[in-house]
Write a protein that holds these residues in place. Structure first.
Motif, PDB file in Angstrom:
ATOM      1  N   CYS A 174      40.509  40.418  47.308  1.00  0.00           N
ATOM      2  CA  CYS A 174      39.902  39.797  48.493  1.00  0.00           C
ATOM      3  C   CYS A 174      39.039  38.602  48.084  1.00  0.00           C
ATOM      4  O   CYS A 174      38.927  38.255  46.903  1.00  0.00           O
ATOM      5  N   CYS A 177      36.274  39.573  45.684  1.00  0.00           N
ATOM      6  CA  CYS A 177      36.777  39.808  44.321  1.00  0.00           C
ATOM      7  C   CYS A 177      36.863  38.482  43.582  1.00  0.00           C
ATOM      8  O   CYS A 177      36.548  38.396  42.397  1.00  0.00           O
ATOM      9  N   CYS A 245      34.400  45.800  43.627  1.00  0.00           N
ATOM     10  CA  CYS A 245      34.218  44.987  44.839  1.00  0.00           C
ATOM     11  C   CYS A 245      33.697  45.861  45.969  1.00  0.00           C
ATOM     12  O   CYS A 245      34.247  46.925  46.261  1.00  0.00           O
ATOM     13  N   CYS A 248      36.680  45.754  48.971  1.00  0.00           N
ATOM     14  CA  CYS A 248      38.053  46.267  48.919  1.00  0.00           C
ATOM     15  C   CYS A 248      38.300  47.335  47.855  1.00  0.00           C
ATOM     16  O   CYS A 248      39.422  47.816  47.729  1.00  0.00           O
TER      17      CYS A 248
HETATM   18 ZN   LIG Z   1      37.520  42.617  46.968  1.00  0.00          ZN
END
Ligand SMILES: [Zn+2]
Length: 250
Positions: A174, A177, A245, A248
């Protein structure tokens, strides 16, 4: 997706796209039946909305709380001096409505401050495009797209540098990240911005959006594309999931 079939006028209007092997009649029907949300009507959003709307996407959500200012006009090419002081969403709606008749634009001019607010806006969208210039808002949009499992295309331009990232689903790395370690949250009001580079990145965002809708494939999935507008080079960085993260990871 509810399918909109093409009438005779559409066949003529979109004929140069229909001729392309990756689009054809079927791809054009997919475009005409899609819904796209655009966050940010700055330099990126201006050209982006023009190409998105004229590609045949009929349902478009526009999200921007800002008004037009003198310093925008250098790169926000749909605005002119007479628009200064007006809400960007209103000016863009008028502009698009003057070019295209059967288009359904929904305007959101409240500042985005929470994920549920963004989730409501994108709930029916096929693609979400982030052209904002605020890191906090970008993180909210990323979270909302993760929760709603929406394809998110992110564009940014600062100084001589442009960046593009596509997050195709909530299985992809994501935004957080990718950007957690790369954090440089300066805006173009501090760094300056090369106007035609904004046009280049917005065109690439529009191409990515059209390609994903018509071919179901992303050009930039799991890659961060970095464009150097001074030396004219384009580099790709492979992105990967950050196991820590907070958006996610499990
Ligand atoms: Zn992420």
């Amino acid at each position: 997706m509810e399918f909109n079939y093409l009438n005779d006028e559409d066949l003529l209007y979109y004929s140069r796209h229909i001729l392309l092997p990756s689009i054809g009649i079927e791809g054009q029907q997919k475009l005409n039946s899609s819904e796209v949300t655009i966050f940010g009507l700055g330099g990126l959003g201006n050209l982006l909305i023009t190409y998105i709307a004229s590609s045949g996407i009929k349902k478009i959500n526009l999200v921007d709380f800002d008004i037009v200012e003198e310093s925008n006009l250098q790169r926000q090419i749909n605005f002119s001096k007479k628009d200064i002081g007006l809400l960007k969403v209103d000016v863009i709606e008028n502009y698009i409505s003057s070019r295209l008749t059967d288009i359904d634009i929904k305007k959101y001019s409240k500042k985005i401050t929470s994920s549920p607010q963004a989730e409501d806006i994108i709930s029916n969208s096929d693609i979400v495009i982030d052209g904002t210039d605020n890191f906090d808002v970008r993180k909210i949009i990323n979270k909302a797209c993760y929760i709603k499992n929406k394809t998110l295309i992110v564009g940014a331009v600062e100084g001589y540098t442009g960046q593009i990232l596509t997050i195709t689903s909530n299985n992809s790395p994501c935004y957080e990240c990718t950007y957690n370690d790369l954090l440089d949250n300066r805006s173009c009001s501090e760094t300056g911005v090369l106007a035609p580079l904004v046009g280049m990145v917005s065109s690439m965002l529009a191409i990515e959006c059209i390609n994903i809708i018509t071919t179901s494939k992303s050009s930039f999935n799991n890659k961060l594309l970095i464009i150097d507008g001074l030396n004219f080079s384009i580099n790709e960085i492979q992105t990967s999931k950050n196991p820590k993260c907070k958006i996610c990871s499990n």
